[in-house]
Design an enzyme around this catalytic site. Structure first.
Site, PDB file in Angstrom:
ATOM      1  N   ALA A  18       0.851  -1.191   0.000  1.00  0.00           N
ATOM      2  CA  ALA A  18       0.000   0.000   0.000  1.00  0.00           C
ATOM      3  C   ALA A  18       0.887   1.241   0.000  1.00  0.00           C
ATOM      4  CB  ALA A  18      -0.926  -0.024   1.212  1.00  0.00           C
ATOM      5  N   GLN A  22       4.293  -2.469   3.265  1.00  0.00           N
ATOM      6  CA  GLN A  22       3.982  -3.710   2.573  1.00  0.00           C
ATOM      7  C   GLN A  22       3.892  -4.822   3.618  1.00  0.00           C
ATOM      8  OE1 GLN A  22       7.252  -3.731  -0.186  1.00  0.00           O
ATOM      9  NE2 GLN A  22       8.551  -4.987   1.144  1.00  0.00           N
ATOM     10  N   ASP A 169     -10.875   4.400   7.618  1.00  0.00           N
ATOM     11  CA  ASP A 169     -10.480   3.852   6.311  1.00  0.00           C
ATOM     12  C   ASP A 169     -11.030   2.432   6.110  1.00  0.00           C
ATOM     13  OD1 ASP A 169      -9.226   4.002   3.855  1.00  0.00           O
ATOM     14  OD2 ASP A 169      -7.288   3.309   4.602  1.00  0.00           O
TER      15      ASP A 169
END
Length: 399
Positions: A18, A22, A169
C-alpha cells in the site's frame, strides 16, 4: 535483528503493498502464522517535506481561486495522518476497537504480537478470509449478503454513536469476511487500524441527538444540535449525515433536477439563477466542512465508503434504520434513570422514535419500488446504474 532470526520462516516477497507499507507472511518460533507489516524505509523522513509541499500548493491555489482554498483541510488532518505512521499506535487502536465492539460477537480484530512490533513494524495474527466486496467468494462460502451488510453497517454505526472512536479507512481491503466456526454465519474481521479519529463525548451525544431530531423531523433540535457541533447550516448538514434529502416544512423542493423538460424550458435568467444556487450550495458545503469537528471529516468518509460497499451488495438492508437505532441506543446508554417515571418516559420516547423510524423506512421502500417501475417503463432515467458504476470504481481504487 534480521527477519530470519525473529521468525521461524519469513516470506521475503510481499503479499500486498500500500502507500505506506507492505505486508509479508511469516511463522513465529511458536508455530503461529502472522502478518508482518513493514513501513517503507524513508517514509517518515519524507512525510513532513511532502506535507509542506502540499501545503504550499494548496496556498497557491487558494490565491488564484479563492473559493477553492482548501489549505485548512491539511492543517486539520495533518496530525491524524502523521499518527498513521506509528504502528504501535495502530496496534493500540485495534485493541481499543476490539474493546469498544466486544458486544458484537461477529466482529473480530486480529491479535497484536507486541514483542515483534515497533513504530515501523507491526506483527499481527494471520487472517484467512476474503474481501467484503468479493460477492462470488461470499456466495461460495454459503454466506448471506444481507447478513453481512447488516453487520457491516451495525459495527461502524456503533463506533460512531457509542464510542466516537471511528475507523476512518474501512475500504474493502480492510474488511474481511470469514465463516464463524461456532455459528456457521459470517464473521467480519477489521484490519488496518492506523487511521482513526475521536469524537469527544459531548460531540458524540450531540450527533446522536441530531440523528434523533432528523428522524423525528424536529427542526428546533436539528438547529440546536447542529450548532453544538459548530455548524450553522443545519439543514444541509443533516442531509449529509443521513445521505439523503431530509423532508421538513421549512425546506420544500425548489427545483426538480430529474425533470429535464423543465430544465430545458428555463430562460437564460432562470439558468443563471440556478447556477447561482449551485454555487451557494458549494459555499455552504465548504462552510460546513470548515466548522464541524475534525473527526466528522473521517466519519463522512466512513459513511461514504460503507454506502459504496452496500451498493456493491445491492443495498440489501436499510442503512438509515440501522444508523438510527444505533444513534438512539448511543444516546440512552449513558443515562442513569433511577425513578420509575423516568424509565417510563425513556421507554415511551424510544418507542415513538422506533415507530417513526420504521414508518420512514417503509415509505422509502415504497418509493424505491415505485421508482423502479417508472425506470422500467422509461418515465425516468436510470441514474442508479451510473451511480453504481461510479461507486464500484471508487471501491476498486481504494481496495
Amino acid at each position: 535483528m534480521l527477519p530470519e532470526e525473529m521468525f521461524q520462516s519469513f516470506e521475503s516477497e510481499a503479499i500486498s503493498a500500500a502507500s505506506i507499507a507492505q505486508v509479508h507472511k511469516a511463522v513465529t518460533h511458536e508455530g503461529q502464522e502472522v502478518a508482518v507489516k513493514v513501513q517503507y524505509i524513508d517514509l517518515q523522513d519524507r512525510f513532513h517535506g511532502d506535507i509542506k509541499t502540499v501545503d504550499i500548493l494548496l496556498y497557491l491555489i487558494g490565491l488564484m481561486h479563492e473559493k477553492f482554498d482548501f489549505s485548512w483541510v491539511l492543517k486539520d488532518l495533518a496530525h491524524t495522518l502523521e499518527s498513521e505512521l506509528d504502528f504501535e499506535n495502530e496496534g493500540r487502536n485495534g485493541e481499543k476497537c476490539a474493546r469498544d465492539l466486544k458486544h458484537l460477537d461477529y466482529l473480530y480484530v486480529p491479535t497484536i504480537h507486541w514483542n515483534k512490533t515497533s513504530k515501523r513494524v507491526l506483527t499481527a495474527e494471520w487472517i484467512d478470509g476474503i474481501k467484503i466486496s468479493d460477492l462470488d467468494g461470499i456466495k461460495k462460502m454459503g454466506l448471506s449478503i444481507k447478513d453481512i451488510n447488516h453487520k457491516l453497517c451495525k459495527c461502524f454505526a456503533d463506533q460512531i454513536f457509542h464510542s466516537g472512536f471511528v475507523h476512518a479507512d474501512p475500504h474493502p481491503g480492510n474488511v474481511y469476511v470469514r465463516k464463524s466456526e461456532q455459528s456457521g454465519k459470517a464473521e467480519l474481521v477489521l484490519l488496518d487500524h492506523g487511521l482513526y479519529d475521536y469524537l469527544k463525548p459531548n460531540q458524540r451525544k450531540s450527533l446522536c441527538q441530531l440523528y434523533k431530531a432528523i428522524v423525528l423531523k424536529d427542526e428546533a433540535n436539528m438547529v440546536k444540535y447542529s450548532n453544538e457541533l459548530g455548524v450553522k447550516e443545519w439543514y444541509l448538514f443533516s442531509c449529509c449525515l443521513v445521505q439523503r434529502m431530509v423532508y421538513v416544512p421549512s425546506r420544500p423542493y425548489k427545483f426538480n433536477f430529474f425533470d429535464f423538460s423543465a430544465l430545458k424550458k428555463l430562460s437564460v435568467i432562470g439558468k443563471k439563477a440556478l447556477m447561482e444556487e449551485v454555487m451557494t450550495l458549494h459555499d455552504e458545503l465548504n462552510d460546513i466542512a470548515r466548522s464541524m469537528p475534525t473527526a466528522m471529516h473521517w466519519i463522512f468518509r466512513n459513511l461514504n465508503t460503507i454506502r459504496a460497499i452496500s451498493r456493491i451488495h445491492g443495498h440489501p438492508v436499510d442503512r438509515h434504520y440501522i444508523m438510527g437505532k444505533s444513534a438512539i441506543d448511543g444516546l440512552y446508554k449513558d443515562e442513569n434513570r433511577t425513578s420509575f417515571l423516568d424509565k417510563i418516559k425513556s421507554i415511551w420516547s424510544r418507542w415513538v422514535f422506533d415507530y417513526k423510524l420504521q414508518r420512514e423506512s417503509f415509505q422509502l421502500w415504497a418509493q424505491r419500488r415505485l421508482l423502479r417501475v417508472l425506470i422500467y417503463f422509461g418515465f425516468v432515467p436510470n441514474f442508479e446504474k451510473l451511480e453504481s458504476k461510479y461507486e464500484q470504481q471508487m471501491v476498486e481504487r481504494m481496495a
